[in-house]
Design a protein around this motif. Structure first.
Motif, mmCIF file in Angstrom:
data_model
loop_
_atom_site.group_PDB
_atom_site.id
_atom_site.type_symbol
_atom_site.label_atom_id
_atom_site.label_comp_id
_atom_site.label_asym_id
_atom_site.label_seq_id
_atom_site.Cartn_x
_atom_site.Cartn_y
_atom_site.Cartn_z
ATOM 1 N N ILE A 1 0.842 -1.197 0.000
ATOM 2 C CA ILE A 1 0.000 0.000 0.000
ATOM 3 C C ILE A 1 0.874 1.242 0.000
ATOM 4 N N SER A 2 0.573 2.180 -0.878
ATOM 5 C CA SER A 2 1.289 3.449 -0.916
ATOM 6 C C SER A 2 0.303 4.591 -1.085
ATOM 7 N N VAL A 3 0.648 5.751 -0.525
ATOM 8 C CA VAL A 3 -0.162 6.958 -0.639
ATOM 9 C C VAL A 3 0.732 8.053 -1.199
ATOM 10 N N THR A 4 0.293 8.692 -2.303
ATOM 11 C CA THR A 4 1.118 9.670 -3.003
ATOM 12 C C THR A 4 0.377 10.987 -3.179
ATOM 13 N N PRO A 5 0.685 11.995 -2.379
ATOM 14 C CA PRO A 5 0.171 13.341 -2.660
ATOM 15 C C PRO A 5 1.019 13.989 -3.744
ATOM 16 N N ALA A 6 0.399 14.822 -4.577
ATOM 17 C CA ALA A 6 1.125 15.431 -5.692
ATOM 18 C C ALA A 6 0.486 16.749 -6.079
ATOM 19 N N VAL A 7 1.289 17.634 -6.642
ATOM 20 C CA VAL A 7 0.811 18.884 -7.242
ATOM 21 C C VAL A 7 1.433 19.001 -8.626
ATOM 22 N N PHE A 8 0.754 19.736 -9.502
ATOM 23 C CA PHE A 8 1.307 19.922 -10.841
ATOM 24 C C PHE A 8 0.854 21.264 -11.415
ATOM 25 N N TYR A 9 1.637 21.726 -12.393
ATOM 26 C CA TYR A 9 1.351 22.993 -13.071
ATOM 27 C C TYR A 9 1.587 22.785 -14.563
ATOM 28 N N ILE A 10 0.659 23.268 -15.390
ATOM 29 C CA ILE A 10 0.778 23.142 -16.838
ATOM 30 C C ILE A 10 0.573 24.515 -17.467
ATOM 31 N N GLN A 11 1.562 24.957 -18.208
ATOM 32 C CA GLN A 11 1.477 26.217 -18.934
ATOM 33 C C GLN A 11 0.843 25.945 -20.292
ATOM 34 N N ASN A 12 -0.279 26.578 -20.566
ATOM 35 C CA ASN A 12 -0.996 26.363 -21.817
ATOM 36 C C ASN A 12 -0.844 27.572 -22.733
ATOM 37 N N ASP A 13 -1.022 27.329 -24.028
ATOM 38 C CA ASP A 13 -0.944 28.419 -24.998
ATOM 39 C C ASP A 13 -2.270 28.535 -25.746
ATOM 40 N N ASN A 14 -2.267 29.234 -26.853
ATOM 41 C CA ASN A 14 -3.462 29.442 -27.678
ATOM 42 C C ASN A 14 -4.589 30.096 -26.896
ATOM 43 N N GLY A 15 -4.252 30.930 -25.919
ATOM 44 C CA GLY A 15 -5.270 31.664 -25.195
ATOM 45 C C GLY A 15 -5.928 30.910 -24.059
ATOM 46 N N PHE A 16 -5.540 29.666 -23.830
ATOM 47 C CA PHE A 16 -6.142 28.896 -22.748
ATOM 48 C C PHE A 16 -5.447 29.215 -21.429
ATOM 49 N N ASP A 17 -6.194 29.106 -20.346
ATOM 50 C CA ASP A 17 -5.633 29.366 -19.032
ATOM 51 C C ASP A 17 -4.627 28.278 -18.655
ATOM 52 N N ASP A 18 -3.636 28.659 -17.832
ATOM 53 C CA ASP A 18 -2.743 27.664 -17.271
ATOM 54 C C ASP A 18 -3.521 26.766 -16.307
ATOM 55 N N THR A 19 -2.985 25.598 -16.064
ATOM 56 C CA THR A 19 -3.657 24.619 -15.213
ATOM 57 C C THR A 19 -2.839 24.358 -13.961
ATOM 58 N N VAL A 20 -3.492 24.434 -12.820
ATOM 59 C CA VAL A 20 -2.886 24.076 -11.546
ATOM 60 C C VAL A 20 -3.757 23.000 -10.910
ATOM 61 N N GLY A 21 -3.151 21.940 -10.415
ATOM 62 C CA GLY A 21 -3.937 20.855 -9.836
ATOM 63 C C GLY A 21 -3.209 20.150 -8.719
ATOM 64 N N GLY A 22 -3.947 19.388 -7.972
ATOM 65 C CA GLY A 22 -3.388 18.598 -6.882
ATOM 66 C C GLY A 22 -4.216 17.348 -6.660
ATOM 67 N N LEU A 23 -3.630 16.351 -6.028
ATOM 68 C CA LEU A 23 -4.351 15.103 -5.828
ATOM 69 C C LEU A 23 -3.677 14.280 -4.745
ATOM 70 N N VAL A 24 -4.367 13.272 -4.311
ATOM 71 C CA VAL A 24 -3.819 12.217 -3.442
ATOM 72 C C VAL A 24 -4.162 10.884 -4.093
ATOM 73 N N LYS A 25 -3.137 10.119 -4.382
ATOM 74 C CA LYS A 25 -3.312 8.831 -5.057
ATOM 75 C C LYS A 25 -2.973 7.702 -4.087
ATOM 76 N N THR A 26 -3.879 6.768 -3.920
ATOM 77 C CA THR A 26 -3.653 5.605 -3.069
ATOM 78 C C THR A 26 -3.614 4.359 -3.935
ATOM 79 N N THR A 27 -2.536 3.586 -3.811
ATOM 80 C CA THR A 27 -2.329 2.426 -4.666
ATOM 81 C C THR A 27 -2.217 1.162 -3.812
ATOM 82 N N PHE A 28 -2.959 0.154 -4.226
ATOM 83 C CA PHE A 28 -2.919 -1.160 -3.577
ATOM 84 C C PHE A 28 -2.393 -2.170 -4.597
ATOM 85 N N LYS A 29 -1.334 -2.886 -4.230
ATOM 86 C CA LYS A 29 -0.794 -3.916 -5.106
ATOM 87 C C LYS A 29 -0.952 -5.275 -4.441
ATOM 88 N N PHE A 30 -1.345 -6.254 -5.209
ATOM 89 C CA PHE A 30 -1.606 -7.583 -4.635
ATOM 90 C C PHE A 30 -1.325 -8.664 -5.663
#
Length: 485
Positions: A456-485
């Motif tokens: 079992i692992s828990v992964t918090p993360a943040v990311f940023y994406i610079q967009n062009d063509n007039g679109f707004d930049d993207t900022v996001g965050g998440l928590v990912k939980t992974t179970f391997k068996f």
């Protein structure tokens, strides 16, 4: 075969095990008994006329060192090439049987002394045999292993297409929403010879209509889910087997490009955050195309050559597209050492004919490499790559650099970060390609994986994406939980 039987059925060997009497007339039983009981030797080196090249050298050495029942002549010779009489053979056999009896009596004494311990061990062995028998009786296959991974993601991001205030009037439900998604993969790995692999992967998830299921914000865990939320489908079906010592062949109705490459030129983990960073920096070259295909690789002394052909999976479902009209063909030359590797690859892509449009073919090339410390330290593993293609008759580029610190702050945990080309949002799903006349946009991610247990692992993360063509930049965050068996 027991010693007594060996001596009876191998009279030729007996001729090497005892010296010959001078003549039958000179032989007497007292002499034989004396021969069998005296002049015993403890090492084969005591015989001056026995050489390691003699055909029975090892057998004679074993008899001397293990049983001590071989004698020689007073002059230090063995005279193994001489014939022996039946009396001499009987005397030798009697001496060896006496030594075997002594060994047997010693074993009996040891067994009596450790009787309780042996009984305990026997009980444990019997218990293990019973459990193994029960497992074999209840397992669904003696050739197949089941392993899987279940991932749940809680997070959100601004949708680059509808995140801007002036675009929110479209009412897109994905705009700035927090979502809770999942992905489940089950692998059935079958081997018929111990060296081959038949892989069947079942997959289901619900990322398709979420912010993490399309455009540049697509997550790696959501990539190539089968169409339709909450629908179980076949995500892999291929067979892989060796040909001789250095070749491996792969074919399947659903096989991905990297399944047929001898090495993957990146140490940045595949189980990362943004899908942009899963292509070793060369998005067009390592397209990870999925469909029907076949491949062959050669590996020796770290070097490898791979060739892979993949027909787009839509070709098997769409009557407008033939299996030879939408495909990728890849050739890769690579070298993988103990803790670093480098590869150069070329891919030819044919996107087929769609509703009367002319076929569009693309040439692409990439160079990717990685280095990682042999032991976890403050210095991270480094993965980097760059790619080029001539899509839309222009020179287009992609790149990425990824870092990962193993055992970061705590043993088993990991810290990672990556930066690279974000590409153009909404431009034919390129997801990581800078077009010749486009702005140079970037994507950045930062994550930390807590290894809660081995599975079992828990992964918090943040990311940023610079967009062009007039679109707004993207900022996001998440928590990912992974179970391997």
């Amino acid at each position: 075969m027991k010693l007594f039987q060996q001596l009876l059925v191998a009279p030729a060997a007996l001729g090497l095990l005892a010296p010959m009497a001078v003549s039958a007339a000179e032989l007497n039983l007292d002499g034989v008994n004396q021969y069998a009981s005296e002049e015993q030797v403890t090492s084969i080196s005591q015989f001056g006329d026995v050489k390691p090249t003699d055909w029975a050298y090892q057998a004679l050495s074993n008899l001397i060192e293990r049983y001590g029942c071989v004698a020689g002549y007073p002059d230090g010779t063995y005279r193994g090439q001489k014939a022996m009489t039946r009396f001499e053979a009987a005397a030798l056999l009697n001496a060896c049987l006496d030594r075997v009896t002594e060994v047997t009596d010693e074993l009996k004494r040891l067994m009596a002394e450790f009787e309780k311990e042996l009984a305990i061990l026997k009980g444990r062995v019997d218990g293990l045999e019973a459990k193994v028998g029960e497992l074999e009786a209840n397992q669904f296959s003696t050739t197949t292993k089941l392993n899987g991974k279940a991932t749940m993601v809680l997070g959100g991001a601004a949708d680059p297409l509808y995140g801007a205030e002036e675009n929110k009037l479209f009412g897109d439900p994905k705009a700035d929403n927090v979502t809770f998604n999942y992905d489940v993969q089950l692998n059935l790995d079958t081997s018929f010879t111990g060296k081959d692999l038949l892989r069947t992967r079942l997959r289901a998830g619900n990322f398709a209509d979420s912010i993490f299921g399309n455009d540049n914000t697509t997550m790696e865990v959501a990539f190539q889910e089968d169409d339709g939320d909450d629908v179980v489908g076949i995500n892999r079906l291929f067979y892989q087997f060796p040909i001789g010592d250095n070749f491996t062949a792969t074919f399947g109705a659903k096989v991905r490009q990297d399944d047929m490459l001898a090495m993957w030129p990146s140490a940045y983990p595949a189980d990362t955050i943004l899908d942009i960073f899963t292509y070793a920096g060369a998005r067009s070259t390592y397209s990870l195309n999925l469909g029907g295909g076949a491949g062959l690789w050669w590996k020796k002394n770290g070097w490898s050559i791979s060739a892979a052909y993949v027909s787009n999976e839509n070709a098997a479902q769409n009557s407008f597209i033939g299996a030879g009209e939408d495909y990728t063909a890849t050739a890769q030359l690579g070298y993988a050492a103990e803790n670093w590797g480098i590869a150069a690859a070329y891919t030819f892509s044919d996107f087929g004919t769609y509703f009367g449009f002319s076929p569009d073919t693309v040439n692409s090339a990439g160079v990717s490499a990685y280095w990682q410390p042999k032991q976890a330290s403050w210095f991270p593993s480094i993965s980097a790559g760059a790619g080029w293609d001539d899509q839309f008759d222009g020179d287009n580029y992609s790149w990425m650099v990824g870092l990962q610190w193993a055992d970061a702050f705590m043993k088993g945990n990991a810290l990672g970060a990556a930066v690279g080309s974000a590409g153009q949002i909404g431009s034919f799903g390129t997801k990581g390609i800078w077009f010749e006349d486009a702005e140079e946009t970037l994507a950045v991610e930062l994550w930390y994986k807590f290894q809660v247990t081995d599975n079992i692992s828990v992964t918090p993360a943040v990311f940023y994406i610079q967009n062009d063509n007039g679109f707004d930049d993207t900022v996001g965050g998440l928590v990912k939980t992974t179970f391997k068996f």
